[in-house]
Design a protein around this motif. Structure first.
Motif, PDB file in Angstrom:
ATOM      1  N   ASP A  82      35.262  39.978  47.356  1.00  0.00           N
ATOM      2  CA  ASP A  82      35.007  38.975  46.329  1.00  0.00           C
ATOM      3  C   ASP A  82      34.001  37.931  46.806  1.00  0.00           C
ATOM      4  OD1 ASP A  82      35.647  37.772  43.696  1.00  0.00           O
ATOM      5  OD2 ASP A  82      36.411  36.132  44.935  1.00  0.00           O
ATOM      6  N   GLU A  83      34.116  37.521  48.068  1.00  0.00           N
ATOM      7  CA  GLU A  83      33.160  36.551  48.609  1.00  0.00           C
ATOM      8  C   GLU A  83      31.736  37.102  48.577  1.00  0.00           C
ATOM      9  OE1 GLU A  83      33.913  34.832  52.366  1.00  0.00           O
ATOM     10  OE2 GLU A  83      35.505  33.524  51.625  1.00  0.00           O
ATOM     11  N   GLY A  86      30.248  36.670  45.295  1.00  0.00           N
ATOM     12  CA  GLY A  86      30.078  35.309  44.796  1.00  0.00           C
ATOM     13  C   GLY A  86      31.343  34.489  44.679  1.00  0.00           C
ATOM     14  N   SER A  87      32.455  35.019  45.162  1.00  0.00           N
ATOM     15  CA  SER A  87      33.754  34.306  45.154  1.00  0.00           C
ATOM     16  C   SER A  87      34.260  33.974  43.755  1.00  0.00           C
ATOM     17  CB  SER A  87      33.677  33.012  45.985  1.00  0.00           C
ATOM     18  OG  SER A  87      33.339  33.282  47.321  1.00  0.00           O
ATOM     19  N   HIS A  88      33.885  34.764  42.770  1.00  0.00           N
ATOM     20  CA  HIS A  88      34.270  34.455  41.389  1.00  0.00           C
ATOM     21  C   HIS A  88      35.774  34.549  41.177  1.00  0.00           C
ATOM     22  CE1 HIS A  88      30.084  34.301  40.369  1.00  0.00           C
ATOM     23  NE2 HIS A  88      29.891  35.557  40.746  1.00  0.00           N
ATOM     24  N   LYS A  89      36.404  35.573  41.732  1.00  0.00           N
ATOM     25  CA  LYS A  89      37.846  35.720  41.552  1.00  0.00           C
ATOM     26  C   LYS A  89      38.605  34.645  42.314  1.00  0.00           C
ATOM     27  CE  LYS A  89      37.803  39.399  38.996  1.00  0.00           C
ATOM     28  NZ  LYS A  89      38.328  39.396  37.609  1.00  0.00           N
ATOM     29  N   ARG A  91      37.624  31.639  43.046  1.00  0.00           N
ATOM     30  CA  ARG A  91      37.479  30.375  42.308  1.00  0.00           C
ATOM     31  C   ARG A  91      38.326  30.374  41.039  1.00  0.00           C
ATOM     32  NH1 ARG A  91      33.650  27.040  44.182  1.00  0.00           N
ATOM     33  NH2 ARG A  91      32.030  27.876  45.559  1.00  0.00           N
ATOM     34  N   ALA A  92      38.479  31.537  40.421  1.00  0.00           N
ATOM     35  CA  ALA A  92      39.256  31.614  39.178  1.00  0.00           C
ATOM     36  C   ALA A  92      40.720  31.257  39.413  1.00  0.00           C
ATOM     37  CB  ALA A  92      39.148  33.016  38.588  1.00  0.00           C
TER      38      ALA A  92
END
Length: 239
Positions: A82-83, A86-89, A91-92
């Motif tokens: 995930d990182e 872009g680390s989207h999950k 951050r979610a």
């Protein structure tokens, strides 16, 4: 900002590893988190340098429960992937880790360590199955005061109803016809795995609400079980 991600990742890793370790069905829990992160069995296997069949065997229960070392590798691999994206999950999940829910809107929210089948879930709340297919499992549920949600939540805050996963049942209380919550679900990007209209007889569901359930493919149920009794029944599930 980088330190925030590191702290968030550490908290999330602790939760994920704890859930898998304590689950009576760790393979199901591994599968739940892999799907939450939208990672394929092949990508996960490559990340921890095993064959995809090993991941498949863990998730299906064909291979005995992994030890803490393997669980740690799986969790770190999911977070690493995930990182890189872009680390989207990661951050979610920030809101679920650091914020409290408005108890006037969310009457109860719960995550199961292992998915439970929707048919079993419907029996626990003595629900009448109205429409849709029930051959699926859910990861949790949220009980929502629908009127307070309309008056107190912005469209950007609506995602908080989903907790750790959209693979959950949303139970809407304080409904008269079911139309308002279904319209809200229709116009938001996140979709639940099932919808329950509380305190409403099936024949009194608004035709528009039924139509939306069909369009969005939500399994739709009604229940008139007392809210406190329902919460106790759902939290008493042995996972």
């Amino acid at each position: 900002m980088q330190n925030d991600i590191v702290d968030l990742r550490a908290k999330l890793a602790e939760k994920m590893a704890g859930e898998i370790t304590l689950s009576q069905n760790p393979g199901d829990t591994i599968k739940k988190w892999r799907k939450n992160f939208e990672v394929s069995q092949i990508d996960l296997a490559n990340s921890i340098e095993v064959s995809p069949s090993v991941i498949s065997d863990y998730e299906s229960g064909r291979r005995k429960s992994p030890g803490t070392a393997i669980i740690s590798k799986i969790v770190e691999a999911l977070l690493d992937l995930d990182e890189k994206a872009g680390s989207h999950k990661i951050r979610a999940y920030e809101t679920m880790l650091i914020e409290r829910y408005n108890s006037n809107v969310i009457l109860d929210i719960h995550e199961y360590r292992s998915p439970i089948h929707l048919t079993r879930f419907s029996k626990l709340i003595k629900a009448e199955q109205v429409s849709g297919k029930f051959d699926r499992s859910i990861n949790g549920y949220t009980i929502v005061d629908s009127l307070n949600a309309i008056f107190q939540m912005s469209s950007n805050e609506f995602y908080r109803l989903y907790g750790w996963s959209t693979e959950r049942a949303l139970i809407f209380c304080n409904v008269s016809t079911g139309r308002s919550p279904m319209v809200a679900l229709r116009v938001t990007p996140l979709k639940p795995a099932a919808v329950v209209l509380h305190g409403l007889e099936a024949e009194k569901i608004d035709p528009v609400a039924r139509k939306i359930a069909d369009i969005e493919s939500f399994p739709l149920m009604t229940t008139q079980m007392d809210i406190d009794e329902m919460i106790n029944s759902l939290k008493g599930v042995k996972e």
